[in-house]
Design an enzyme around this catalytic site. Sequence first.
Site, mmCIF file in Angstrom:
data_model
loop_
_atom_site.group_PDB
_atom_site.id
_atom_site.type_symbol
_atom_site.label_atom_id
_atom_site.label_comp_id
_atom_site.label_asym_id
_atom_site.label_seq_id
_atom_site.Cartn_x
_atom_site.Cartn_y
_atom_site.Cartn_z
ATOM 1 N N ASP A 8 22.134 -33.699 23.070
ATOM 2 C CA ASP A 8 21.963 -32.446 23.822
ATOM 3 C C ASP A 8 22.091 -31.206 22.936
ATOM 4 O O ASP A 8 22.994 -31.099 22.110
ATOM 5 C CB ASP A 8 23.037 -32.360 24.907
ATOM 6 C CG ASP A 8 22.897 -33.490 25.913
ATOM 7 O OD1 ASP A 8 22.037 -34.369 25.705
ATOM 8 O OD2 ASP A 8 23.650 -33.505 26.891
ATOM 9 N N ASP A 68 17.557 -41.030 31.823
ATOM 10 C CA ASP A 68 18.601 -40.962 30.801
ATOM 11 C C ASP A 68 19.002 -42.358 30.333
ATOM 12 O O ASP A 68 18.544 -43.371 30.897
ATOM 13 C CB ASP A 68 19.804 -40.201 31.393
ATOM 14 C CG ASP A 68 20.396 -39.220 30.407
ATOM 15 O OD1 ASP A 68 20.375 -39.514 29.213
ATOM 16 O OD2 ASP A 68 20.902 -38.163 30.853
HETATM 17 C C1 GLA Z 1 22.758 -36.267 29.293
HETATM 18 C C2 GLA Z 1 21.407 -35.624 29.029
HETATM 19 C C3 GLA Z 1 21.451 -34.181 29.483
HETATM 20 C C4 GLA Z 1 21.796 -34.116 30.983
HETATM 21 C C5 GLA Z 1 23.109 -34.836 31.241
HETATM 22 C C6 GLA Z 1 23.388 -34.985 32.714
HETATM 23 O O1 GLA Z 1 23.757 -35.701 28.505
HETATM 24 O O2 GLA Z 1 21.093 -35.707 27.661
HETATM 25 O O3 GLA Z 1 20.223 -33.547 29.244
HETATM 26 O O4 GLA Z 1 20.748 -34.687 31.715
HETATM 27 O O5 GLA Z 1 23.094 -36.137 30.660
HETATM 28 O O6 GLA Z 1 24.535 -35.718 32.965
#
Ligand code: GLA
Length: 512
Positions: A295, A237
């Site tokens: 997301d 991430d």
């Molecule tokens: C980010 C990522 C998600 C998930 C969260 C976890 O938002 O884009 O897919 O992995 O972090 O904290």
Amino acid sequence: MRKLALLFAFLCLAFFSYGQPSASADDACALACATQMYSLPGVRYMHRLKAACPEATLQVEKLPKGLVWNAERCRVEGTIKKKGQYSYVVLISHNGQTRRDTVRLTVSDDLVQPTPLMGWLSWNVFEEEIDEEKMLAVAHAAKHYGLDTLGYRYLCLDDWWHSGSERPEGEYPDYDHVKFPHGMAWLADTLHRMGFKIGIYSDAAEHTCAGAFGSLGYEAADARQYAEWGMDLLKYDYCGAPNDMAEAQRRYTTMGRALEASGRKILFYMCEWGQLAPWLWASETGATCWRTTYDSRDFWDWRGYDDSGHVGVVQGLDGMKNLWPYSGVNRFNDADMMMVGLHGTGKSSSFDAQHYLDITGQPQYVGMTQEEYQSQFSLWAMMSSPLTLSFDIRHISDDDLRIISNTEMIRINQDAMGQQAEVVCDTLLSGGQRVEVFLKELANGDIAVAVFNRADSPATLCLTPAMLRLQGADLLFHDVWGVSSRDRFMPSDGLPVKVESHQTRVFRVKRV
Ligand code: GLA
């Protein structure tokens, strides 16, 4: 008036340049497509070329044996039988100047991600409450429903498997010993013995998005530890990291090299949300798929709700549909986890604007319609996006199972030539409906065609051979979702296709 026309022309140019490298005087006519390519030995290869300026003419030379230049379709194609490193040169001519770009092609039967990743991630349904017991239950359920044989092999721990928000004493990462009483190596081994692969998660900064310790400065130790535990995938991430392309490249390259040096084949899954155009550079870091949006949410169209950047199906689709020149075998754009199966039960995927209050005053989320979940699945499959599930697969309804186990749709996604579908028609019908036709070329010479209706009312569109660029052949249409039960030839004046609101009809077409 003239000023307005100029402004309009500028806006159009800016809109259509989205996803392309910026054009300066020096690189006005660089290629606007991938130049690091992969293929499987003995499997049909296709590289669709695109230049940054549409009026440029392209030529290709120094092609390896087995490949030819198809000038009419602007693509390099053919089959290379032997493993190895190959290259060819693309000449881009524009305004009397010619630029030469070299394409590197790796032909190998040992690629980390020859076809898009398929699996399940823990975040959306469990968030911080993921543990060993849940991972095992998920694995047993995946076996019970036959998800492993369908190809959903990667079961991934997302954020918060960690021992805490700060790295433990010493170099190496540690997991939460209460949540994972038998340890990560045991969990990985158990999942491997069941026929699955296991993924883990970290972040290219001091902390992860949910506040556990990240990997910045500890990449080598973390990669070694993941390898020792037996991990097969790292989702990496970008929370807490600078909004700077060169720095992102540096951080992802450091982890990519650490994974390569770890001695274990670990799929490197980049989660930078597409903000720094990872499709342009991610492959060089060792990543084999990269998120193209923030997301995804259990919602059809986010527009009008807020400007947080979260994406419904429509935004996910629009975020990646013009990025096909950067996708291919071992290098996939990722439109994030699919929402099928959630029905409003996800944690981060459900949101305030979309709920009703039950009689006790508690918010209840509704999610999308079955047609919309199926549409997302179809579109993600067409675009060669990873097929990752994000719902609680310990219980799968027959209706949801029907969507995620459509083997013909999965075969289109997992096609060995790794092409991302391209929009060949985007039209406004007289009733105001906007319908798009997607086309994906497949390794055996078939093509997959998807007709997608964005509108709130049904639409009928006539598919023609010219639209599909398939004149001169008899075309046999097979309906992948079985809306029409019989295969049929395309009539010479075209094939009318009725598409319900938000529906995606998909056909596998044979040239006979
Ligand atoms: C980010 C990522 C998600 C998930 C969260 C976890 O938002 O884009 O897919 O992995 O972090 O904290």
